[in-house]
Design a protein around this motif. Structure first.
Motif, PDB file in Angstrom:
ATOM      1  N   VAL A 107       0.844  -1.185   0.000  1.00  0.00           N
ATOM      2  CA  VAL A 107       0.000   0.000   0.000  1.00  0.00           C
ATOM      3  C   VAL A 107       0.877   1.231   0.000  1.00  0.00           C
ATOM      4  O   VAL A 107       1.668   1.450   0.921  1.00  0.00           O
ATOM      5  N   LYS A 108       0.707   2.051  -1.022  1.00  0.00           N
ATOM      6  CA  LYS A 108       1.574   3.217  -1.215  1.00  0.00           C
ATOM      7  C   LYS A 108       1.551   4.166  -0.021  1.00  0.00           C
ATOM      8  O   LYS A 108       2.591   4.703   0.374  1.00  0.00           O
ATOM      9  N   THR A 109       0.391   4.343   0.565  1.00  0.00           N
ATOM     10  CA  THR A 109       0.255   5.321   1.648  1.00  0.00           C
ATOM     11  C   THR A 109       0.943   4.873   2.935  1.00  0.00           C
ATOM     12  O   THR A 109       1.099   5.676   3.862  1.00  0.00           O
ATOM     13  N   LEU A 110       1.369   3.619   3.002  1.00  0.00           N
ATOM     14  CA  LEU A 110       2.074   3.130   4.186  1.00  0.00           C
ATOM     15  C   LEU A 110       3.582   3.364   4.096  1.00  0.00           C
ATOM     16  O   LEU A 110       4.313   3.036   5.019  1.00  0.00           O
ATOM     17  N   TYR A 111       4.018   3.913   2.982  1.00  0.00           N
ATOM     18  CA  TYR A 111       5.427   4.301   2.859  1.00  0.00           C
ATOM     19  C   TYR A 111       5.559   5.761   3.291  1.00  0.00           C
ATOM     20  O   TYR A 111       5.007   6.657   2.666  1.00  0.00           O
ATOM     21  N   GLY A 112       6.305   5.979   4.359  1.00  0.00           N
ATOM     22  CA  GLY A 112       6.379   7.312   4.934  1.00  0.00           C
ATOM     23  C   GLY A 112       7.528   8.160   4.438  1.00  0.00           C
ATOM     24  O   GLY A 112       7.529   9.378   4.640  1.00  0.00           O
ATOM     25  N   TYR A 113       8.485   7.532   3.784  1.00  0.00           N
ATOM     26  CA  TYR A 113       9.667   8.259   3.338  1.00  0.00           C
ATOM     27  C   TYR A 113       9.902   7.971   1.855  1.00  0.00           C
ATOM     28  O   TYR A 113       9.825   6.812   1.431  1.00  0.00           O
ATOM     29  N   TRP A 114      10.224   9.025   1.117  1.00  0.00           N
ATOM     30  CA  TRP A 114      10.370   8.923  -0.329  1.00  0.00           C
ATOM     31  C   TRP A 114      11.627   9.653  -0.795  1.00  0.00           C
ATOM     32  O   TRP A 114      12.009  10.683  -0.228  1.00  0.00           O
ATOM     33  N   GLY A 115      12.238   9.118  -1.846  1.00  0.00           N
ATOM     34  CA  GLY A 115      13.307   9.831  -2.513  1.00  0.00           C
ATOM     35  C   GLY A 115      12.746  10.793  -3.536  1.00  0.00           C
ATOM     36  O   GLY A 115      11.530  10.900  -3.718  1.00  0.00           O
ATOM     37  N   GLN A 116      13.642  11.482  -4.223  1.00  0.00           N
ATOM     38  CA  GLN A 116      13.226  12.511  -5.178  1.00  0.00           C
ATOM     39  C   GLN A 116      12.936  11.937  -6.559  1.00  0.00           C
ATOM     40  O   GLN A 116      12.366  12.623  -7.402  1.00  0.00           O
ATOM     41  N   GLY A 117      13.335  10.709  -6.789  1.00  0.00           N
ATOM     42  CA  GLY A 117      13.059  10.050  -8.066  1.00  0.00           C
ATOM     43  C   GLY A 117      14.209  10.147  -9.048  1.00  0.00           C
ATOM     44  O   GLY A 117      15.013  11.078  -9.004  1.00  0.00           O
TER      45      GLY A 117
END
Length: 124
Positions: A107-117
């Motif tokens: 589930v995408k919304t359960l990922y709290g940290y993201w890179g810039q891509g």
């Protein structure tokens, strides 16, 4: 806080390969399930692959099974996405993300940290 920085994207011909890397800093990297997502223009961001904290379990979207491999090196605080037999439809911005917990997270919304891509472009 976890900071994530992707690298390794680029332009490749169909049938070629790329390896994406995601370097993490901050809190204990090994405590997180890691995922690779991608987003093509005009489309939703989708999960491509995920890996549990110790690499014991992995998940792949049907569209990449047999072509992509996710792995991690906790000593280097890095997660990888090896992409082989690339197709034009793999063209997208690829993001790595971190989710707290020990299980595979889809589930995408359960990922709290993201890179810039990082941009991946596959030419036909």
């Amino acid at each position: 806080q976890v900071q994530l920085v992707e690298s390794g994207g680029g332009l490749v011909q169909a049938g070629g390969s790329l390896r994406l890397s995601c370097a993490a800093s901050g809190r204990t990297f090994s405590a997180y399930t890691m995922g690779w997502f991608r987003q093509a223009p005009g489309k939703e961001r989708e999960l491509v692959a995920a890996i549990t904290w110790n690499g014991g379990r992995t998940y792949y979207a049907d569209s990449v099974k047999g072509r992509f491999t996710i792995s991690r090196d906790n000593a280097k605080n890095t997660v990888y996405l090896q992409m082989n037999s690339l197709k034009p439809e793999d063209t997208a911005v690829y993001y790595c993300a971190a989710s707290q917990g020990a299980s595979i997270v889809v589930v995408k919304t359960l990922y709290g940290y993201w890179g810039q891509g990082t941009q991946v472009t596959v030419s036909s």
